[in-house]
Design a protein around this motif. Structure first.
Motif, short mmCIF file in Angstrom:
data_model
loop_
_atom_site.label_atom_id
_atom_site.label_comp_id
_atom_site.label_asym_id
_atom_site.label_seq_id
_atom_site.Cartn_x
_atom_site.Cartn_y
_atom_site.Cartn_z
N GLY A 36 -22.19 -15.07 -36.46
CA GLY A 36 -21.40 -13.50 -36.45
C GLY A 36 -20.35 -13.90 -37.75
N VAL A 37 -19.50 -14.83 -36.99
CA VAL A 37 -18.18 -15.34 -37.18
C VAL A 37 -18.30 -15.99 -38.52
N LEU A 38 -19.35 -16.86 -39.04
CA LEU A 38 -19.63 -17.39 -40.13
C LEU A 38 -19.42 -16.41 -41.32
N ALA A 39 -20.59 -14.63 -41.36
CA ALA A 39 -20.42 -14.19 -41.78
C ALA A 39 -19.28 -12.84 -41.72
N GLY A 40 -19.07 -13.14 -40.82
CA GLY A 40 -17.79 -11.89 -40.46
C GLY A 40 -15.87 -12.16 -41.44
N VAL A 41 -16.39 -14.20 -41.71
CA VAL A 41 -15.96 -14.55 -42.94
C VAL A 41 -15.98 -14.27 -44.35
N GLY A 42 -16.88 -14.70 -44.74
CA GLY A 42 -17.74 -14.15 -45.30
C GLY A 42 -17.14 -12.64 -45.95
N VAL A 43 -17.38 -11.42 -45.46
CA VAL A 43 -17.18 -10.36 -45.95
C VAL A 43 -15.65 -10.07 -45.65
N GLY A 44 -14.97 -10.69 -44.84
CA GLY A 44 -13.71 -10.38 -45.32
C GLY A 44 -12.88 -11.21 -45.72
N TRP A 45 -13.31 -12.47 -46.09
CA TRP A 45 -12.95 -12.80 -47.58
C TRP A 45 -13.34 -11.52 -48.84
N VAL A 46 -14.11 -10.97 -48.85
CA VAL A 46 -15.10 -11.16 -50.24
C VAL A 46 -14.34 -9.20 -49.99
N THR A 47 -13.85 -8.94 -48.76
CA THR A 47 -13.12 -7.39 -48.91
C THR A 47 -11.39 -8.16 -49.36
N TRP A 48 -11.14 -9.22 -49.20
CA TRP A 48 -9.79 -8.91 -49.50
C TRP A 48 -9.43 -9.58 -50.66
N ARG A 49 -10.77 -10.06 -51.15
CA ARG A 49 -10.26 -10.29 -52.82
C ARG A 49 -11.00 -8.83 -53.79
N PHE A 50 -11.55 -7.49 -53.87
CA PHE A 50 -11.97 -7.51 -53.59
C PHE A 50 -10.77 -6.05 -53.96
N SER A 51 -10.41 -5.51 -52.55
CA SER A 51 -8.87 -5.39 -52.45
C SER A 51 -7.61 -5.61 -53.31
N ARG A 52 -7.58 -7.04 -53.52
CA ARG A 52 -6.44 -7.26 -54.10
C ARG A 52 -6.66 -7.38 -55.58
N ALA A 53 -8.28 -7.47 -56.27
CA ALA A 53 -8.68 -7.21 -57.79
C ALA A 53 -7.84 -5.57 -57.72
N LEU A 54 -8.10 -4.86 -56.99
CA LEU A 54 -8.02 -3.01 -57.44
C LEU A 54 -6.87 -3.11 -57.56
N LEU A 55 -6.19 -4.50 -56.65
CA LEU A 55 -4.22 -4.11 -56.35
C LEU A 55 -3.68 -4.13 -57.63
N ARG A 56 -4.58 -5.00 -58.45
CA ARG A 56 -3.68 -5.25 -60.15
C ARG A 56 -4.03 -4.97 -61.43
N ASP A 57 -5.29 -3.95 -60.67
CA ASP A 57 -5.33 -2.92 -62.83
C ASP A 57 -4.46 -2.64 -62.62
N THR A 58 -3.46 -3.02 -63.43
CA THR A 58 -2.67 -2.25 -63.67
C THR A 58 -2.64 -2.65 -65.47
N ASN A 59 -3.41 -2.29 -66.24
CA ASN A 59 -3.62 -2.73 -67.35
C ASN A 59 -3.69 -1.52 -68.21
N ALA A 60 -4.05 -0.45 -67.24
CA ALA A 60 -3.82 0.66 -68.63
C ALA A 60 -2.87 1.51 -68.34
N PRO A 61 -2.05 1.56 -68.83
CA PRO A 61 -0.94 2.61 -68.81
C PRO A 61 -1.17 4.05 -68.51
N ALA A 62 -1.11 5.08 -68.04
CA ALA A 62 -0.98 6.24 -67.61
C ALA A 62 -0.59 7.24 -68.73
#
Length: 167
Positions: A73-99
């Motif tokens: 469970g800890v191994l799966a939790g670390v994996g899911v947590g890491w993927v969630t963290w990376r995905f949220s960071r990618a979404l927050l950095r998405d500033t390529n397109a101007p309004a």
């Protein structure tokens, strides 16, 4: 197994609460050793939920004990947590397109909603950033309703100069 299922359900409830209250307690762990979102509520919720459900799955399907189920469970939790963290960071950095701005309308096409007289304003339906928006429109000659038009220039924040499209 009940404890693991309780953790899994608790993690899902925590995720729902983080979505409902949108950012509540989000800044609690900001600035800790450069973690920058690693201890955000969605990441923690994903970790806890994956730990619980994976632990329950391992405990229920194999003869392994609670220690092995917790480890899986800890191994799966670390994996899911890491993927969630990376995905949220990618979404927050998405500033390529101007309004989109109203000045971006020059050179676009639309259709006349209210006929445009030669000496006044009518209305045209244009698309700005993929969203339909009505603008007041002027033209050098009368343009009937339903005619496809081309935006020659933007006169103000709410009006444009158009000409009919010749086909």
């Amino acid at each position: 197994m009940v404890w693991f299922l309780g953790l899994g359900i608790g993690g899902l409830l925590l995720l729902v609460l983080s979505l409902v209250f949108d950012g509540f307690l989000e800044g609690l762990f900001d600035g800790l050793a450069g973690l920058d979102g690693l201890l955000s509520l969605p990441v923690v919720a994903g970790f806890v939920s994956a730990l619980g459900f994976t632990g329950a799955l391992v405990l229920g399907t194999s003869g392994a004990g609670a220690g092995a189920a917790s480890g899986a469970g800890v191994l799966a939790g670390v994996g899911v947590g890491w993927v969630t963290w990376r995905f949220s960071r990618a979404l927050l950095r998405d500033t390529n397109a101007p309004a989109p701005r109203g000045t971006d309308l020059a050179g676009s096409s639309g259709s006349v909603v209210t006929a445009v007289p030669a000496d006044g304003y009518g209305e045209v339906l244009l698309y700005l950033g993929g969203q339909p928006v009505k603008y007041a429109a002027r033209a050098d000659r009368p343009v009937p309703r339903g005619t496809e038009v081309w935006v020659e220039s933007v006169l103000s924040a709410t009006s444009v100069l158009v000409r009919p499209v010749d086909r």
